[in-house]
Scaffold this active site. Structure first.
Site, short mmCIF file in Angstrom:
data_model
loop_
_atom_site.label_atom_id
_atom_site.label_comp_id
_atom_site.label_asym_id
_atom_site.label_seq_id
_atom_site.Cartn_x
_atom_site.Cartn_y
_atom_site.Cartn_z
N GLU A 24 0.89 -1.35 0.49
CA GLU A 24 -0.57 0.02 0.05
C GLU A 24 1.09 1.59 0.10
O GLU A 24 1.24 2.05 1.13
CB GLU A 24 -1.03 -0.21 1.54
CG GLU A 24 -2.14 -0.87 1.03
CD GLU A 24 -2.49 -0.82 2.33
OE1 GLU A 24 -2.92 -0.27 3.73
OE2 GLU A 24 -3.67 -3.11 1.91
N ASN B 268 1.21 -5.20 -3.08
CA ASN B 268 0.24 -5.98 -2.79
C ASN B 268 0.40 -4.61 -2.39
O ASN B 268 -0.01 -3.22 -1.43
CB ASN B 268 0.66 -6.49 -1.25
CG ASN B 268 -0.28 -6.98 -0.73
OD1 ASN B 268 -1.44 -7.92 -2.29
ND2 ASN B 268 -1.34 -7.00 0.04
N HIS C 297 -10.46 -6.07 -2.07
CA HIS C 297 -12.18 -5.86 -0.90
C HIS C 297 -12.59 -5.29 -2.25
O HIS C 297 -12.14 -3.55 -2.63
CB HIS C 297 -11.31 -5.03 0.19
CG HIS C 297 -9.79 -5.74 0.95
ND1 HIS C 297 -10.70 -6.60 1.69
CD2 HIS C 297 -8.74 -5.28 0.69
CE1 HIS C 297 -9.48 -7.02 2.82
NE2 HIS C 297 -8.41 -6.34 2.27
O1 9MR Z 1 -7.82 -7.79 8.58
C1 9MR Z 1 -6.25 -6.50 9.36
C2 9MR Z 1 -7.04 -6.05 10.21
O2 9MR Z 1 -7.88 -7.33 11.62
C3 9MR Z 1 -6.30 -4.82 10.99
O3 9MR Z 1 -7.08 -4.37 12.35
C4 9MR Z 1 -5.92 -4.05 10.13
C5 9MR Z 1 -5.11 -2.88 10.57
O4 9MR Z 1 -4.46 -2.44 9.40
O5 9MR Z 1 -5.51 -4.81 8.85
C6 9MR Z 1 -6.56 -5.86 8.50
O6 9MR Z 1 -5.37 -6.44 7.32
C7 9MR Z 1 -5.64 -5.74 6.07
C8 9MR Z 1 -3.84 -5.87 5.47
O7 9MR Z 1 -3.15 -5.64 6.25
C9 9MR Z 1 -3.24 -5.22 4.51
N1 9MR Z 1 -4.91 -5.21 3.11
C10 9MR Z 1 -6.26 -4.81 3.70
C11 9MR Z 1 -6.58 -5.28 5.49
C12 9MR Z 1 -7.56 -5.04 5.65
O8 9MR Z 1 -7.48 -3.55 6.21
#
Ligand code: 9MR
Length: 433
Positions: free
Chosen positions: A233, A281, A317
């Protein structure tokens, strides 16, 4: 970026939230199709395209850039490509379509029996592994694991130079004992950084910390983890849907090192493991929008400079607050990245139904058509779903997803681990139906 008193909390989540193939110019190959309109299956003859040819089959054909397998049976094309089975071994030639399994009773089996195989992944949480129902569905249906949070910087290096492996080892060892591969997620990301890392400044300090982190984490998992999200990101737009003023995201890494932090991160990762697959990613780059275009140019530049990047993860997503992406657009987008010679993968798929912005029917169509888009592209090496069951989805608890305490209904299994209709659509797509 969002602001306000909950900024920190929100931005912790904000992150993420987030071909027409003409059949190529088929070259040789008997009577095979070259360009095609509505993709067909089967056929004889065959041709693979120069950059994006299609078929599989038995006829001969060669392509030019990046071909893959041969097979039997014609292939379906994605948006408009040709069918015509026939195609050849491809040699170094154009991408031919993946051949589905004749039958399979799980997604994992469908992925393993496809030719070439495709990894079927899930984000796995440490708490989920305390639940037997979760564990058994996760292992039966998937062969690829991404730790949902446990391998992030704040989890594995909470203090400078002091690593903490317990939660991450737990997930990785569980995966390995179930013959699942693991994707390390994620080495360099602006989010889920411990306070000490967020407050670093100056090129020397940031580079030193980034190097120590990448080397420490990859070194620890070297024998068990062979694919990595090296940078996550790094690009920002005004809207989470990937629209508006795409630019490099301010972060401790970008602020100190400029855009070169990406090259550097991949180079350090390559030094640490010469054979690992190294991925970039991001979210809301799933179809054709401004952010996807920006990332395409960014990654193309990396490839042209010889930066050791192996592929790109498209988080997928879908639904609020992120982008919506139809199957044909996803296919075209994946195709252009793979034409750079890169692997592509769907890395965090879920489809949020909160606020009814995505209807039940649309959700089913998205699941089928997006999975199909990846499945039909041999260089799309995996599809990971961001969780197992609806009740555990990260979306439920995040205000940005507009769920207001309701379930996002975003995944493939109910809380009792029954298969949903979304599951059936995914399995259909994996079986070429
Ligand atoms: O699913 C993850 C969630 O439990 C966390 O609180 C969050 C914090 O940033 O991150 C989520 O996973 C993310 C992933 O690591 C990167 N892409 C987006 C995902 C959803 O936010």
């Amino acid at each position: 970026m969002r602001s306000g008193p909950v900024t920190l909390l929100l931005s912790a989540f904000l992150c993420a939230t987030g071909c027409s193939d003409s059949g190529g110019e088929g070259e040789t190959g008997g009577a095979g199709a070259t360009s095609g309109t509505a993709g067909t299956t089967g056929g004889t003859g065959g041709a693979t395209g120069v950059t994006s040819g299609v078929t599989s089959g038995t006829g001969g054909a060669t392509g030019v850039t990046s071909g893959v397998t041969s097979g039997t049976g014609g292939a379906t094309s994605v948006a408009s490509g040709s069918g015509g089975a026939g195609g050849g071994t491809g040699g170094a030639g154009g991408a031919e379509a993946r051949v589905p399994a004749a039958s399979a009773s799980t997604m994992r089996e469908a992925g393993e029996k496809a030719n070439p195989p495709i990894l079927i992944g899930a984000a796995i949480s440490g708490s989920g592994l305390n639940d037997n129902g979760y564990k058994s569905v996760a292992a039966a249906e998937h062969n690829y694991v991404t730790a949902e949070n446990e391998m992030k910087w704040n989890a594995v290096e909470p203090n400078a130079g002091q690593f903490s492996w317990g939660a991450a080892d737990n997930i990785v060892n569980w995966a390995v004992s179930n013959r699942m591969q693991v994707k390390g997620h994620t080495l360099v990301w602006h989010n889920q950084l411990p306070g000490w890392a967020s407050s670093l400044s100056g090129a020397a300090q940031v580079e030193q910390a980034m190097r120590r982190h990448i080397e420490g984490v990859m070194g620890h998992f070297k024998d068990r983890v062979h694919t990595w999200d090296v940078v996550n990101e790094a690009v920002l737009t005004d809207s989470d849907t990937g629209v508006g003023n795409p630019r490099m995201r301010p972060s401790v890494f970008f602020n100190a090192l400029g855009e070169g932090f990406l090259d550097l991160a991949f180079e350090i990762a390559r030094e640490q493991d010469p054979t690992a697959k190294l991925y970039y990613n991001d979210y809301s780059i799933d179809a054709l929008n401004e952010k996807a275009d920006f990332v395409y140019e960014m990654v193309k530049g990396m490839v042209e400079r010889g930066v050791p990047i192996d592929g790109v993860g498209f988080q997928m997503h879908i639904g609020p607050p992120n982008n919506e992406a139809g199957g044909a657009d996803v296919a075209a987008n994946l195709r252009r990245f793979s034409d750079l010679g890169l692997e592509v993968l769907i890395s965090e798929m879920d489809i949020n139904r909160c606020s009814n912005q995505v209807t039940a029917e649309e959700q089913l169509a998205y699941y089928h058509d997006i999975v199909e888009a990846c499945f039909q592209l041999p260089k799309c090496v995996g599809i990971t779903f961001w969780g197992i069951n609806d009740g555990r989805s990260w979306l439920n608890g995040w205000s940005g997803a507009l769920c207001n305490g309701q379930s996002s209904q975003s995944l493939l299994f109910t809380d009792q681990y029954q298969k949903k209709e979304t599951y059936n659509k995914v399995l259909d797509a994996l079986l070429g139906r």
